[in-house]
Design a protein around this motif. Structure first.
Motif, PDB file in Angstrom:
ATOM      1  N   THR A  85       1.019  -1.112  -0.006  1.00 42.51           N
ATOM      2  CA  THR A  85      -0.142   0.076   0.247  1.00 42.51           C
ATOM      3  C   THR A  85       0.857   1.180   0.094  1.00 42.51           C
ATOM      4  OG1 THR A  85      -1.753  -0.976   1.542  1.00 42.51           O
ATOM      5  CG2 THR A  85      -1.640   1.171   1.184  1.00 42.51           C
ATOM      6  N   ILE A  86       0.519   2.181  -1.068  1.00 43.83           N
ATOM      7  CA  ILE A  86       1.385   3.327  -1.004  1.00 43.83           C
ATOM      8  C   ILE A  86       0.598   4.628  -0.540  1.00 43.83           C
ATOM      9  CG2 ILE A  86       2.498   4.973  -2.597  1.00 43.83           C
ATOM     10  CD1 ILE A  86       2.702   2.685  -4.694  1.00 43.83           C
ATOM     11  N   PRO A  87       0.961   5.159   0.696  1.00 46.01           N
ATOM     12  CA  PRO A  87       0.191   6.020   1.536  1.00 46.01           C
ATOM     13  C   PRO A  87       0.086   7.256   0.726  1.00 46.01           C
ATOM     14  CG  PRO A  87       2.275   6.016   2.475  1.00 46.01           C
ATOM     15  CD  PRO A  87       2.327   4.997   1.161  1.00 46.01           C
ATOM     16  N   SER A  88      -0.628   8.524   1.430  1.00 44.93           N
ATOM     17  CA  SER A  88      -0.726   9.893   0.780  1.00 44.93           C
ATOM     18  C   SER A  88       0.806  10.436   0.672  1.00 44.93           C
ATOM     19  CB  SER A  88      -1.486  10.675   1.667  1.00 44.93           C
ATOM     20  OG  SER A  88      -1.447  11.883   1.262  1.00 44.93           O
ATOM     21  N   SER A  89       1.413  10.143   1.577  1.00 48.69           N
ATOM     22  CA  SER A  89       2.945  10.572   1.600  1.00 48.69           C
ATOM     23  C   SER A  89       3.777   9.770   2.602  1.00 48.69           C
ATOM     24  CB  SER A  89       2.986  11.841   1.935  1.00 48.69           C
ATOM     25  OG  SER A  89       2.851  12.242   3.261  1.00 48.69           O
ATOM     26  N   GLY A  90       5.047   9.583   2.187  1.00 47.46           N
ATOM     27  CA  GLY A  90       6.029   8.683   2.906  1.00 47.46           C
ATOM     28  C   GLY A  90       6.107   7.226   2.747  1.00 47.46           C
ATOM     29  N   PRO A  91       6.683   6.427   3.205  1.00 42.85           N
ATOM     30  CA  PRO A  91       6.978   5.119   2.840  1.00 42.85           C
ATOM     31  C   PRO A  91       5.765   4.124   2.688  1.00 42.85           C
ATOM     32  CG  PRO A  91       7.652   5.190   5.095  1.00 42.85           C
ATOM     33  CD  PRO A  91       7.264   6.573   4.637  1.00 42.85           C
ATOM     34  N   ALA A  92       6.015   3.203   1.520  1.00 44.98           N
ATOM     35  CA  ALA A  92       5.191   2.147   1.570  1.00 44.98           C
ATOM     36  C   ALA A  92       4.850   1.367   2.707  1.00 44.98           C
ATOM     37  CB  ALA A  92       5.319   1.234   0.350  1.00 44.98           C
ATOM     38  N   SER A  93       3.786   0.459   2.692  1.00 43.98           N
ATOM     39  CA  SER A  93       3.426  -0.373   3.876  1.00 43.98           C
ATOM     40  C   SER A  93       4.521  -1.462   4.057  1.00 43.98           C
ATOM     41  CB  SER A  93       1.981  -1.211   3.630  1.00 43.98           C
ATOM     42  OG  SER A  93       2.153  -1.905   2.314  1.00 43.98           O
ATOM     43  N   LEU A  94       5.180  -2.005   2.978  1.00 46.38           N
ATOM     44  CA  LEU A  94       6.365  -2.887   3.197  1.00 46.38           C
ATOM     45  C   LEU A  94       7.314  -1.757   2.664  1.00 46.38           C
ATOM     46  CD1 LEU A  94       5.323  -6.286   1.579  1.00 46.38           C
ATOM     47  CD2 LEU A  94       5.545  -5.738   3.933  1.00 46.38           C
ATOM     48  N   ALA A 186      13.250   8.265   1.903  1.00 42.75           N
ATOM     49  CA  ALA A 186      13.512   8.044   3.313  1.00 42.75           C
ATOM     50  C   ALA A 186      14.400   7.005   3.698  1.00 42.75           C
ATOM     51  CB  ALA A 186      12.279   8.321   4.280  1.00 42.75           C
ATOM     52  N   ALA A 187      15.179   6.836   4.804  1.00 43.70           N
ATOM     53  CA  ALA A 187      15.608   5.697   5.368  1.00 43.70           C
ATOM     54  C   ALA A 187      14.493   4.888   5.961  1.00 43.70           C
ATOM     55  CB  ALA A 187      16.577   6.414   6.520  1.00 43.70           C
ATOM     56  N   PRO A 188      14.939   3.405   5.940  1.00 38.78           N
ATOM     57  CA  PRO A 188      16.443   2.804   5.766  1.00 38.78           C
ATOM     58  C   PRO A 188      17.030   2.650   4.442  1.00 38.78           C
ATOM     59  CG  PRO A 188      14.964   1.059   6.206  1.00 38.78           C
ATOM     60  CD  PRO A 188      13.868   2.572   6.301  1.00 38.78           C
ATOM     61  N   ALA A 189      16.319   3.286   3.416  1.00 37.10           N
ATOM     62  CA  ALA A 189      16.734   3.562   2.130  1.00 37.10           C
ATOM     63  C   ALA A 189      18.156   3.918   2.057  1.00 37.10           C
ATOM     64  CB  ALA A 189      15.753   4.076   1.078  1.00 37.10           C
ATOM     65  N   PRO A 190      19.100   3.524   1.343  1.00 35.19           N
ATOM     66  CA  PRO A 190      20.271   4.260   1.264  1.00 35.19           C
ATOM     67  C   PRO A 190      20.233   5.503   0.539  1.00 35.19           C
ATOM     68  CG  PRO A 190      20.651   2.557  -0.309  1.00 35.19           C
ATOM     69  CD  PRO A 190      19.205   2.451   0.444  1.00 35.19           C
ATOM     70  N   SER A 191      21.080   6.441   0.953  1.00 41.28           N
ATOM     71  CA  SER A 191      20.916   7.811   0.135  1.00 41.28           C
ATOM     72  C   SER A 191      21.242   7.793  -1.205  1.00 41.28           C
ATOM     73  CB  SER A 191      22.272   8.783   0.757  1.00 41.28           C
ATOM     74  OG  SER A 191      22.203  10.085  -0.075  1.00 41.28           O
ATOM     75  N   PRO A 192      20.291   8.108  -2.095  1.00 45.44           N
ATOM     76  CA  PRO A 192      20.398   8.031  -3.720  1.00 45.44           C
ATOM     77  C   PRO A 192      21.884   8.381  -4.096  1.00 45.44           C
ATOM     78  CG  PRO A 192      18.392   8.958  -3.230  1.00 45.44           C
ATOM     79  CD  PRO A 192      19.359   8.906  -1.821  1.00 45.44           C
ATOM     80  N   ASN A 193      22.526   7.563  -5.011  1.00 48.59           N
ATOM     81  CA  ASN A 193      23.618   8.315  -5.613  1.00 48.59           C
ATOM     82  C   ASN A 193      23.484   8.647  -7.072  1.00 48.59           C
ATOM     83  OD1 ASN A 193      23.543   5.784  -7.203  1.00 48.59           O
ATOM     84  ND2 ASN A 193      25.113   4.928  -5.811  1.00 48.59           N
ATOM     85  N   PHE A 213      12.372  -0.192  -2.169  1.00 47.61           N
ATOM     86  CA  PHE A 213      11.954   0.897  -1.540  1.00 47.61           C
ATOM     87  C   PHE A 213      11.093   1.612  -2.413  1.00 47.61           C
ATOM     88  CE2 PHE A 213      15.964  -0.254   0.354  1.00 47.61           C
ATOM     89  CZ  PHE A 213      15.715  -0.177   1.741  1.00 47.61           C
ATOM     90  N   VAL A 214       9.633   1.823  -1.737  1.00 49.45           N
ATOM     91  CA  VAL A 214       8.584   2.691  -2.853  1.00 49.45           C
ATOM     92  C   VAL A 214       8.204   3.749  -1.787  1.00 49.45           C
ATOM     93  CG1 VAL A 214       6.359   2.415  -3.996  1.00 49.45           C
ATOM     94  CG2 VAL A 214       7.633   0.399  -3.924  1.00 49.45           C
ATOM     95  N   TYR A 215       8.099   4.859  -2.382  1.00 55.27           N
ATOM     96  CA  TYR A 215       8.061   6.079  -1.497  1.00 55.27           C
ATOM     97  C   TYR A 215       7.428   7.104  -2.221  1.00 55.27           C
ATOM     98  CZ  TYR A 215       9.238   9.945   1.903  1.00 55.27           C
ATOM     99  OH  TYR A 215       9.612  11.063   2.796  1.00 55.27           O
TER     100      TYR A 215
END
Length: 601
Positions: A85-94, A186-193, A213-215
């Motif tokens: 599930t992808i919320p209105s904003s922020g990280p997905a449910s997984l 957002a974390a815990p995803a690594p900083s995008p390079n 990571f889906v955000y």
């Protein structure tokens, strides 16, 4: 031929070799040994009777590699079907959603698919894939525009014709990863390079946890993802698998053992063995059928009764190498072009020392294969005896005793079974019993003076014997004693080598002492104030103390008071003698001569 079996259970590790031996005349048929699982081998040693070997000795030596081989697959991967599930904003449910791959193979290419993707504003989505080694790729960011998408399927591939659209609208398609404008995740995803190329995973291993990571980076819209997955093209690791062989002679027979084979479709496995000299054998191709096998052991031997089964099922045992299609298969570089031939006799007569390579390939997509380890069982001939030397009494030219010490040195040239025994002879015909090889030995020469020869024989581990010798002269005759010379009789008396004050010296101090240095040791008792005298001319004897230093051989006359001005005479009489009683003899003429001289104060 005498059989001396030596049984040993030997655990094999990577890059070790285990020795098995079997001796036969070069004029008899070769004997084949049953190959046991590489974790346990039985070694049997056959040796000749005493004397030189009848011919070359055949041995079997095993060399093993226990690092597992994971066979690559044209298409494999994994999927995660848990709804996201992808919320209105922020990280997905997984966050992240994960796929775990257990098979270790080297990646050639990776594609990612997102199935059932729905969102009311795709431009808000940031999607990152992170591999087991931490490598990352941004699949999409600020892409797709503002048009709603519903249940579409997106496949991301470097080989796609175009990148994902920045403005949209999005539809089911295969696209290259791409990002547009600034984005956040957002974390815990690594900083995008900033990487958007899937090739970042090429050359890495598949095994481990893959993370998606889906955000949603902007509020106000919703979405979902029903499934995502990986399609991975791999190659075999290690490729090739290698076994190092050293210290043995030319091949007379070769068997290959494959340990702990696990495969969901054995027919897909192609195996090519290449020796150090480039000779090759297709061990297995299009054989074994489709039935899954687990931890199966196979031995491949030209002398086996049957081929591997073409339709399966594949079972443990000993079989001839088998190529069902009887054609040349295709193997990735650096494999040589395969001939398709299966016979292991291609290696007979070749030098086995060097690196052997096993090229493994899985030719059809969708199955798993692993080989737990493999080994070479090589029969080879040892026809060379030891090289050595013997030295009697450390190389002495003569000896006065029949009891001598032998110094021994021997090595067995490669290919080697080691120097094991030695024996000795005084005539080269009758020898002592063989005894364990050592660097020294006690030995008795034959009786009778003269040149003696000692023969030594060294035997290696399979009975090859080499003879060496050394000589020494035995001389037991006791020489007559040399005459003792009679020392000459000393008949010469002492004389003065030097004296002070000198003869006719002037300006001598009143306090001067008179010194006489004798040519040899004097009888101390003969040096007295009666035999060594100082007199003033025209006057009487001067009172003085007379002494003798035996170390310096020096006579000293010390007046009791200072001398007055005038001429003085010193006399050392002939009553002064050396230690043998010879009288003082100052002049070279007949009779003893006193010492007499004058000086002035």
């Amino acid at each position: 031929m005498v059989l001396a079996p030596l049984l040993a259970r030997i655990c094999l590790h990577s890059a070790i070799w285990v020795h098995t031996a079997e001796m036969t005349s070069t004029h008899t048929a070769r004997r084949r040994a049953r190959i046991l699982p590489v974790s346990l081998l039985t070694a049997a040693l056959l040796t000749t009777s005493l004397g030189a070997p009848a011919g070359a000795v055949s041995l079997r030596t095993s060399f093993a590699q226990t690092t597992p081989i994971f066979l690559g697959d044209p298409s494999e991967g994994g999927a995660n079907g848990t709804d996201v599930t992808i919320p209105s904003s922020g990280p997905a449910s997984l966050y992240p959603s994960e796929i775990v791959i257990t098979q270790a193979a080297r990646i050639v290419d990776v594609d990612v698919y997102l199935a059932g993707l729905t969102h009311t504003f795709p431009d808000d989505l940031e999607v990152m894939l992170v591999g087991p080694g931490g490598q990352q790729v941004m699949l999409m960011g600020d892409a797709g525009g503002d048009a709603d998408i519903s249940n579409i399927n997106l496949t991301f591939s470097d080989e796609a014709g175009a990148p994902i659209s920045g403005a949209g609208p999005l539809a089911t398609s295969t696209v290259r990863p791409a990002t547009y404008g600034p984005f956040s995740i957002a974390a815990p995803a690594p900083s995008p390079n900033g990487n958007t190329s899937m090739s970042v995973f090429d050359g890495t291993l598949t095994n481990g946890t893959w993370k998606l990571f889906v955000y949603d980076d902007s509020a106000g819209d919703l979405g979902s993802l029903s499934q995502w997955g990986l399609t991975i093209q791999t190659e075999t690791v290690p490729y090739p698998s290698q076994v190092s062989v050293s210290g043995i002679g030319p091949v007379t027979d070769l068997n290959v053992t494959l340990d702990n084979i696990t495969s969901t479709y054995p027919d897909d496995m192609d195996l090519l063995l290449v020796g150090p000299g480039g000779q090759q054998s297709t061990l297995m191709s299009d054989a074994g059928g489709s039935t899954t096998v687990t931890d199966l052991d196979l031995t491949l031997d030209d002398e086996a009764a049957t081929d591997l089964p073409g339709a399966g099922p594949l079972v443990a045992g000993t079989f001839r190498p088998t190529n069902i299609a009887n054609g040349a298969d295709s193997y990735p570089a650096p494999a040589p072009a395969p001939s398709g031939a299966t016979a292991l006799s291609a290696f007979d007569g070749t030098d086995p020392n060097g690196t052997w390579q096993l090229f493994a390939a899985d030719t059809v997509s969708g199955d798993f294969a692993r080989i737990g380890g493999w080994s070479l069982d090589i029969e080879w001939d040892d026809a060379a005896g030891p090289v050595g030397s013997v030295s009697i009494n450390a190389g002495a030219a003569t000896t006065k005793s029949t009891a001598v010490t032998l110094s021994l040195s021997a090595t067995d040239p490669a290919p080697s079974t080691g120097v094991t025994q030695m024996r000795f002879s005084n005539d080269g015909t009758t020898y002592s019993a063989f005894q364990p090889y050592a660097t020294t030995a006690a030995w008795s020469l034959s009786a009778g003076d003269g040149v003696k020869t000692v023969f030594a024989q060294f035997k290696d581990g399979v009975g090859n014997v080499t003879t060496v010798s050394d000589t020494i002269t035995l001389d037991t005759t006791v020489p007559a004693p040399a005459p003792v010379p009679t020392p000459p009789v000393d008949t010469v008396g002492p004389l003065a080598k030097k004296f002070k004050p000198g003869k006719n010296a002037t300006g001598v101090k009143p306090t001067a002492r008179v010194k006489v240095f004798a040519s040899e040791a004097l009888a101390a008792a003969s040096v007295t104030k009666a035999t060594v005298v100082l007199k003033k001319k025209g006057g009487s004897k001067i009172k003085a103390r007379v002494s003798y230093d035996s170390v310096k051989k020096q006579i000293t006359l010390k007046p009791k008071r200072p001398l007055r001005k005038g001429t003085y005479t010193v006399t050392v009489s002939t009553k002064v003698t050396d230690v043998r009683g010879n009288a003082w003899d100052q002049k070279a003429k007949p009779g003893a001569q006193p010492l007499k001289w004058s000086f002035k104060v």
